[in-house]
Design an enzyme around this catalytic site. Structure first.
Site, short mmCIF file in Angstrom:
data_model
loop_
_atom_site.label_atom_id
_atom_site.label_comp_id
_atom_site.label_asym_id
_atom_site.label_seq_id
_atom_site.Cartn_x
_atom_site.Cartn_y
_atom_site.Cartn_z
N ALA A 44 -5.09 2.08 14.34
CA ALA A 44 -5.94 1.05 13.75
C ALA A 44 -5.07 0.14 12.88
CB ALA A 44 -7.04 1.69 12.92
N ASN A 45 -5.70 -0.70 12.09
CA ASN A 45 -4.97 -1.58 11.17
C ASN A 45 -5.80 -1.78 9.91
OD1 ASN A 45 -6.68 -4.07 11.52
ND2 ASN A 45 -6.07 -3.72 13.64
#
Ligand code: C5P
Length: 233
Positions: A44-45
């Site tokens: 993810a980020n």
């Protein structure tokens, strides 16, 4: 206080402005995507979804029939917006294509560029105590580019397609090139170098890149950036 700002903007907008985008349809993407490594882990980020959600809310306040396709975030659902929740880039693409036709598309999501080639069906395990083995290596494959896909449609392309670009260096130069590469009409470029603190933060300093040139906008709240962008739309 964000709520006070929104209330003040709504007061300013009142009357005629509230219907500026009446009878228009809008699509907005927001948040990160999660790409499974195994049933419990994902890539993810740091995207919070603040900017994308604010854009959807601002378009809806101007009267647009608005669909927000959002990756996993902690943002409340904006009032008057049809929210579609997704996890992965591929789900986000499907949801976006399903929301067409629209008049304007604003792609503010931080879509993962890559995903693990094969998500493991069972949780990856370390070797039993005392055992030795190399850490697993992740093979990545490219995700679909939602902005480029929507921009490149022959049939049913939105009249106005707007991308966002998070850059850490040579912000304007990279963004001008990115607008062309993605085939979108406008690109909102933001500086996400650590010094500015945009990712996850409440403020944003952006440049608006169009076919006509580059505009530098002042550093203001993400809500105010959204409001100004909605007015321009
Ligand atoms: O290529 P880059 O990720 O910097 O481009 C950012 C823009 O492209 C954003 O508008 C983002 O929402 C969009 N994007 C997308 N699908 C991807 C990657 C980026 O729609 N797979």
């Amino acid at each position: 206080e964000p709520d006070a700002i929104v209330a003040a903007l709504e007061g300013l907008l009142g009357g005629a402005q509230a219907g500026l985008l009446k009878d228009r349809r809008a699509l907005v993407t927001s948040g990160p995507t999660h790409e499974a490594i195994d049933p419990v882990r994902f890539l993810a980020n740091r995207s919070s979804g603040k900017q994308g959600h604010a854009v959807a809310a601002a378009l809806a306040r101007l009267g647009a029939t608005t669909t927000l396709v959002s990756g996993p975030t902690h943002q409340p659902e904006p009032a008057g917006v049809n929210v579609v929740h997704v996890e992965t880039a591929r789900e986000m693409l499907d949801a976006c294509l399903g929301a067409l036709p629209v008049d304007v598309a604003v792609m503010a999501a931080a879509v993962a560029d890559w995903r693990p080639a094969d998500a493991a069906r069972a949780k990856l395990k370390k070797p039993a105590k005392g055992g030795k083995s190399a850490p697993p290596s992740l093979k990545l494959v490219e995700n679909p580019d939602i902005l480029a896909t929507v921009s490149g449609r022959n049939e049913g392309r939105p009249h106005l397609v707007i991308g966002f670009a998070a850059e850490t260096d040579a912000v304007v130069e990279n963004a001008v090139a990115k607008r062309r590469a993605k085939g979108c009409d406008w690109l909102v470029a933001n500086d996400v170098s650590a010094a500015v603190g945009t990712v996850g933060g409440d403020d944003n300093q952006v440049h608006l890149i169009t076919a006509d040139g580059v505009e530098e906008w002042p550093k203001v709240s993400k809500l105010a950036v959204a409001e100004r962008l909605a007015q321009r739309i």
